[in-house]
Design an enzyme around this catalytic site. Structure first.
Site, PDB file in Angstrom:
ATOM      1  N   MET A  64      -5.498   0.386  -0.504  1.00  0.00           N
ATOM      2  CA  MET A  64      -6.611   1.111   0.122  1.00  0.00           C
ATOM      3  C   MET A  64      -6.128   2.472   0.626  1.00  0.00           C
ATOM      4  O   MET A  64      -6.778   3.090   1.476  1.00  0.00           O
ATOM      5  CB  MET A  64      -7.212   0.283   1.262  1.00  0.00           C
ATOM      6  CG  MET A  64      -7.781  -1.046   0.752  1.00  0.00           C
ATOM      7  SD  MET A  64      -9.051  -1.742   1.792  1.00  0.00           S
ATOM      8  CE  MET A  64      -8.149  -2.027   3.279  1.00  0.00           C
ATOM      9  N   GLY A  65      -4.983   2.919   0.124  1.00  0.00           N
ATOM     10  CA  GLY A  65      -4.496   4.254   0.482  1.00  0.00           C
ATOM     11  C   GLY A  65      -3.822   4.297   1.836  1.00  0.00           C
ATOM     12  O   GLY A  65      -3.438   3.265   2.383  1.00  0.00           O
TER      13      GLY A  65
ATOM     14  N   HIS B 142       2.272   3.879   2.808  1.00  0.00           N
ATOM     15  CA  HIS B 142       3.509   3.873   3.598  1.00  0.00           C
ATOM     16  C   HIS B 142       4.566   3.155   2.770  1.00  0.00           C
ATOM     17  O   HIS B 142       4.306   2.750   1.620  1.00  0.00           O
ATOM     18  CB  HIS B 142       3.275   3.191   4.949  1.00  0.00           C
ATOM     19  CG  HIS B 142       2.600   1.858   4.832  1.00  0.00           C
ATOM     20  ND1 HIS B 142       3.216   0.762   4.268  1.00  0.00           N
ATOM     21  CD2 HIS B 142       1.342   1.441   5.151  1.00  0.00           C
ATOM     22  CE1 HIS B 142       2.404  -0.264   4.292  1.00  0.00           C
ATOM     23  NE2 HIS B 142       1.236   0.108   4.807  1.00  0.00           N
TER      24      HIS B 142
ATOM     25  N   HIS C 197       3.698  -0.058   0.754  1.00  0.00           N
ATOM     26  CA  HIS C 197       3.052   0.180  -0.551  1.00  0.00           C
ATOM     27  C   HIS C 197       4.086   0.671  -1.571  1.00  0.00           C
ATOM     28  O   HIS C 197       4.107   0.238  -2.715  1.00  0.00           O
ATOM     29  CB  HIS C 197       1.975   1.264  -0.430  1.00  0.00           C
ATOM     30  CG  HIS C 197       0.835   0.919   0.475  1.00  0.00           C
ATOM     31  ND1 HIS C 197       0.603   1.597   1.647  1.00  0.00           N
ATOM     32  CD2 HIS C 197      -0.151  -0.003   0.374  1.00  0.00           C
ATOM     33  CE1 HIS C 197      -0.478   1.108   2.225  1.00  0.00           C
ATOM     34  NE2 HIS C 197      -0.959   0.132   1.485  1.00  0.00           N
TER      35      HIS C 197
ATOM     36  N   GLN D 246     -14.963  -5.829   2.085  1.00  0.00           N
ATOM     37  CA  GLN D 246     -14.016  -6.694   2.789  1.00  0.00           C
ATOM     38  C   GLN D 246     -13.911  -6.358   4.276  1.00  0.00           C
ATOM     39  O   GLN D 246     -13.140  -6.980   5.003  1.00  0.00           O
ATOM     40  CB  GLN D 246     -12.640  -6.652   2.133  1.00  0.00           C
ATOM     41  CG  GLN D 246     -11.846  -5.379   2.370  1.00  0.00           C
ATOM     42  CD  GLN D 246     -10.587  -5.364   1.514  1.00  0.00           C
ATOM     43  OE1 GLN D 246     -10.653  -5.293   0.295  1.00  0.00           O
ATOM     44  NE2 GLN D 246      -9.427  -5.441   2.152  1.00  0.00           N
TER      45      GLN D 246
ATOM     46  N   ASP E  39       0.399  -9.560   3.845  1.00  0.00           N
ATOM     47  CA  ASP E  39      -0.919 -10.203   3.756  1.00  0.00           C
ATOM     48  C   ASP E  39      -0.758 -11.494   2.960  1.00  0.00           C
ATOM     49  O   ASP E  39      -1.248 -11.625   1.847  1.00  0.00           O
ATOM     50  CB  ASP E  39      -1.908  -9.252   3.080  1.00  0.00           C
ATOM     51  CG  ASP E  39      -1.996  -7.915   3.802  1.00  0.00           C
ATOM     52  OD1 ASP E  39      -2.705  -7.850   4.806  1.00  0.00           O
ATOM     53  OD2 ASP E  39      -1.309  -6.956   3.391  1.00  0.00           O
TER      54      ASP E  39
HETATM   55  P1  AMP Z   1      -3.648  -2.305   1.673  1.00  0.00           P
HETATM   56  O1  AMP Z   1      -3.625  -0.849   1.296  1.00  0.00           O
HETATM   57  O2  AMP Z   1      -3.462  -2.564   3.122  1.00  0.00           O
HETATM   58  O3  AMP Z   1      -4.826  -3.024   1.060  1.00  0.00           O
HETATM   59  O4  AMP Z   1      -2.367  -2.944   1.001  1.00  0.00           O
HETATM   60  C1  AMP Z   1      -2.116  -2.849  -0.387  1.00  0.00           C
HETATM   61  C2  AMP Z   1      -0.975  -3.757  -0.754  1.00  0.00           C
HETATM   62  O5  AMP Z   1       0.185  -3.373  -0.034  1.00  0.00           O
HETATM   63  C3  AMP Z   1      -1.251  -5.230  -0.386  1.00  0.00           C
HETATM   64  O6  AMP Z   1      -0.744  -6.056  -1.406  1.00  0.00           O
HETATM   65  C4  AMP Z   1      -0.477  -5.389   0.894  1.00  0.00           C
HETATM   66  O7  AMP Z   1      -0.064  -6.724   1.134  1.00  0.00           O
HETATM   67  C5  AMP Z   1       0.717  -4.507   0.623  1.00  0.00           C
HETATM   68  N1  AMP Z   1       1.355  -4.114   1.886  1.00  0.00           N
HETATM   69  C6  AMP Z   1       0.761  -3.562   2.979  1.00  0.00           C
HETATM   70  N2  AMP Z   1       1.661  -3.393   3.973  1.00  0.00           N
HETATM   71  C7  AMP Z   1       2.852  -3.867   3.502  1.00  0.00           C
HETATM   72  C8  AMP Z   1       4.162  -3.976   4.050  1.00  0.00           C
HETATM   73  N3  AMP Z   1       4.446  -3.578   5.285  1.00  0.00           N
HETATM   74  N4  AMP Z   1       5.133  -4.506   3.275  1.00  0.00           N
HETATM   75  C9  AMP Z   1       4.870  -4.930   2.011  1.00  0.00           C
HETATM   76  N5  AMP Z   1       3.658  -4.843   1.431  1.00  0.00           N
HETATM   77  C10 AMP Z   1       2.656  -4.328   2.167  1.00  0.00           C
END
Ligand code: AMP
Length: 251
Positions: free
Chosen positions: A28-29, A32, A35, A59, A148
């Site tokens: 979702m951008g 960090h 990602h 969501q 997650d």
């Molecule tokens: P999001 O942008 O929050 O939807 O996350 C995108 C992907 O990055 C998802 O598969 C998350 O589980 C993963 N992700 C987010 N934060 C972390 C983190 N600190 N360490 C590893 N993977 C992460």
């Protein structure tokens, strides 16, 4: 890096890449290092890496959380280029949800536990958007973070249940130096709350019982949504101000 927002164009482009192994990292951008670790893993293990950035409204159970979600698309694009991402997919809601969310994926058990208890419809939104994205990108491997963990398990089991020919791969949680799991939402914490936030993973790792952890975190000013042990893993969600943080650690 090829930047594409029309699902049909992306499908078309990727269909030309016949024998290549495609890796996919949905996000979702507000990228960090968490990602970036998934993208680097995909770059190591596949021939073509596709990253999507889409803040998926279905969501979000809290409209304020959606409105406040950080948007750093310019910086994200630069980072993705440096990492050697092949395709960046940035769909619009109308193009992804041509059915206006008439069809959705419903998991009836585990999605009602942990985060599902307090976030009504959250996992249906997640599973539906992931199903759409996987059908567009048709990757060989898709990468998800263990931060997650409930989401990862639900996606892994969905792929199995629907005979999707995709390897669902998990990758360890990347943390800041003080132990806080990296998250796009960390940017929204006040300075004070940010320094307090590291107490959350410390408590999960403390060896205390779920009940004792809830008590300690509450005393320290966290609003606890849940702390629960499942299959040798402690899962937790807490609020600091109106920012919700989640984490999990192996017991
Ligand atoms: P999001 O942008 O929050 O939807 O996350 C995108 C992907 O990055 C998802 O598969 C998350 O589980 C993963 N992700 C987010 N934060 C972390 C983190 N600190 N360490 C590893 N993977 C992460």
């Amino acid at each position: 890096m090829n930047i594409i927002s029309d699902p049909k164009n992306l499908k078309n482009e990727l269909s030309k890449t016949d024998k290549s192994i495609i890796g996919f990292v949905p996000t979702m951008g507000a990228l960090h290092k968490g990602h970036l670790s998934l993208i680097q893993k995909s770059r190591r293990e596949t021939d073509i890496t596709v990253v999507s950035i889409f803040v998926n409204p279905t969501q979000f159970n809290d409209p304020e959380d959606l409105n406040n979600y950080p948007d750093t698309i310019k910086k994200d694009t630069d980072q993705l280029k440096i990492l050697g991402t092949d395709y960046l997919f940035t769909p619009k809601y109308e193009d992804l949800y041509t059915d206006n969310y008439r069809y959705k994926i419903l998991e009836t058990q585990f999605s009602n536990e942990l985060c599902g208890k307090s976030r009504d419809g959250h996992f249906s939104g997640v599973l539906t958007v992931v199903m759409k994205l996987l059908n567009i990108v048709k990757p060989d491997k898709a990468y998800f973070g263990e931060k997650d963990y409930q989401q990862y398990l639900l996606i892994r089991d969905m792929a199995k249940a629907f005979y999707m020919d995709i390897e669902i791969i998990s990758s360890p949680t990347v943390r800041d130096r003080d132990g806080l799991a990296m998250s796009s939402r960390n940017k929204l914490l006040s300075k004070n709350d940010r320094s307090k936030a590291a107490r959350f993973p410390k408590m999960l790792n403390s060896g205390k019982t779920d009940g004792q952890i809830i008590e300690s975190l509450t005393e320290e000013g966290f609003k606890v949504d849940y702390i629960e042990t499942h299959n040798n893993r402690i899962f937790g969600a807490v609020f600091l101000g109106n920012v919700r943080l989640i984490d999990n650690v192996k017991v």
